[in-house]
Design an enzyme around this catalytic site. Sequence first.
Site, mmCIF file in Angstrom:
data_model
loop_
_atom_site.group_PDB
_atom_site.id
_atom_site.type_symbol
_atom_site.label_atom_id
_atom_site.label_comp_id
_atom_site.label_asym_id
_atom_site.label_seq_id
_atom_site.Cartn_x
_atom_site.Cartn_y
_atom_site.Cartn_z
ATOM 1 N N ASN A 1 66.931 20.211 54.780
ATOM 2 C CA ASN A 1 67.686 20.104 56.034
ATOM 3 C C ASN A 1 67.957 21.522 56.531
ATOM 4 O OD1 ASN A 1 69.522 19.640 58.078
ATOM 5 N ND2 ASN A 1 71.174 18.953 56.720
ATOM 6 N N LYS B 1 69.294 22.390 59.209
ATOM 7 C CA LYS B 1 70.474 22.433 60.086
ATOM 8 C C LYS B 1 70.134 23.212 61.365
ATOM 9 C CE LYS B 1 73.309 22.143 55.999
ATOM 10 N NZ LYS B 1 74.641 22.088 55.469
ATOM 11 N N HIS C 1 74.939 12.503 58.259
ATOM 12 C CA HIS C 1 75.311 13.736 57.549
ATOM 13 C C HIS C 1 76.792 14.014 57.821
ATOM 14 C CE1 HIS C 1 75.471 17.920 56.330
ATOM 15 N NE2 HIS C 1 74.340 17.726 55.691
ATOM 16 N N GLU D 1 78.327 16.616 58.466
ATOM 17 C CA GLU D 1 78.595 17.507 59.612
ATOM 18 C C GLU D 1 78.576 16.710 60.917
ATOM 19 O OE1 GLU D 1 75.586 20.399 58.670
ATOM 20 O OE2 GLU D 1 76.729 20.977 56.897
ATOM 21 N N GLU E 1 76.161 12.950 49.136
ATOM 22 C CA GLU E 1 76.496 14.354 49.345
ATOM 23 C C GLU E 1 78.007 14.537 49.339
ATOM 24 O OE1 GLU E 1 73.082 16.538 51.471
ATOM 25 O OE2 GLU E 1 74.374 15.712 53.006
ATOM 26 N N GLY F 1 77.184 23.390 51.109
ATOM 27 C CA GLY F 1 77.252 24.751 51.629
ATOM 28 C C GLY F 1 78.344 25.595 50.997
ATOM 29 N N SER G 1 74.718 22.033 47.579
ATOM 30 C CA SER G 1 74.474 23.297 46.871
ATOM 31 C C SER G 1 73.437 23.176 45.755
ATOM 32 C CB SER G 1 75.785 23.885 46.337
ATOM 33 O OG SER G 1 76.660 24.168 47.410
HETATM 34 C C1 PEP Z 1 73.080 19.499 53.310
HETATM 35 O O1 PEP Z 1 73.388 20.036 54.362
HETATM 36 O O2 PEP Z 1 72.636 18.343 53.322
HETATM 37 C C2 PEP Z 1 73.265 20.255 52.074
HETATM 38 C C3 PEP Z 1 73.167 19.611 50.942
HETATM 39 O O3 PEP Z 1 73.536 21.582 52.205
HETATM 40 P P1 PEP Z 1 73.583 22.680 50.996
HETATM 41 O O4 PEP Z 1 72.391 22.422 50.132
HETATM 42 O O5 PEP Z 1 73.506 24.004 51.695
HETATM 43 O O6 PEP Z 1 74.851 22.462 50.280
#
Ligand code: PEP
Length: 253
Positions: free
Chosen positions: A9, A11, A98, A100, A170, A176, A216
């Site tokens: 992703n 973003k 997601h 976000e 998630e 992040g 992460s």
């Molecule tokens: C994500 O945005 O789906 C995600 C898992 O981000 P990160 O790997 O940066 O934590």
Amino acid sequence: MRKKIVAGNWKMNLNFDEGQKLTSEIVNMLKDENVKDVSVVLNPPFPHLYPVKKLIGDTPNLYLGSQNCSDKASGAYTGETSAGMLASFGAKFVILGHSERREYFKESNELLTAKTKQALENGLTPIFCCGEPLEIREAGTHEAYVTQQLTESLFGFSPEEMSKIVIAYEPIWAIGTGKTASSEQAQEMHAAIRKHLGSKFGQELANNISILYGGSCNPSNAQEIFSKPDVDGGLIGGASLKSRDFVEIVKSF
Ligand code: PEP
């Protein structure tokens, strides 16, 4: 056998040249690696989608996905992109729900049901995200929180529709932040999600649904997380912007 999937992703990152460079590097590295039992998905921002698809070409096991789609089929919805448009040039996946988008764009479970329906009607595989914020994890009610997200958004679908959906767990506190869920925490939640899906759609169907971990994930922790029996891959944010790291994660099964 459940599908193993690693989805990147991006973003809202990378300009045109950077996106082309990253994709070319990933395409070239994957050609040299033996990762034939893993589906790899690139989910760039909208302007990159078609050019990234061109670069992917017929690279085996490498697919294009979007980070979002409209809940509407077509019409006067300025700024929106339909699932049908995405499918028309070869996108195969779409990330929905997601955290976000839930937080900053106020996407509700009801809206996400409509988006998922659009995706399925147009032959896209939804990567449907769920996950709890830190305060819910600390209160110990994360399982109830996540299963409710799934009940409200997905339990109206038929078993046939559900069998086409990929889940991404998630935990928001891990996205992040550099703070990954432990492999035990991931396994515990993935097993709970699978059991919950089984309670509605039957355990056999639930056993065939891929559940990805996101938060992460990086080349140092992916192997440990992916080794857990209910973890079928990852949704990767930050580490998907570096070709070497992303391909290392793909190789972590
Ligand atoms: C994500 O945005 O789906 C995600 C898992 O981000 P990160 O790997 O940066 O934590």
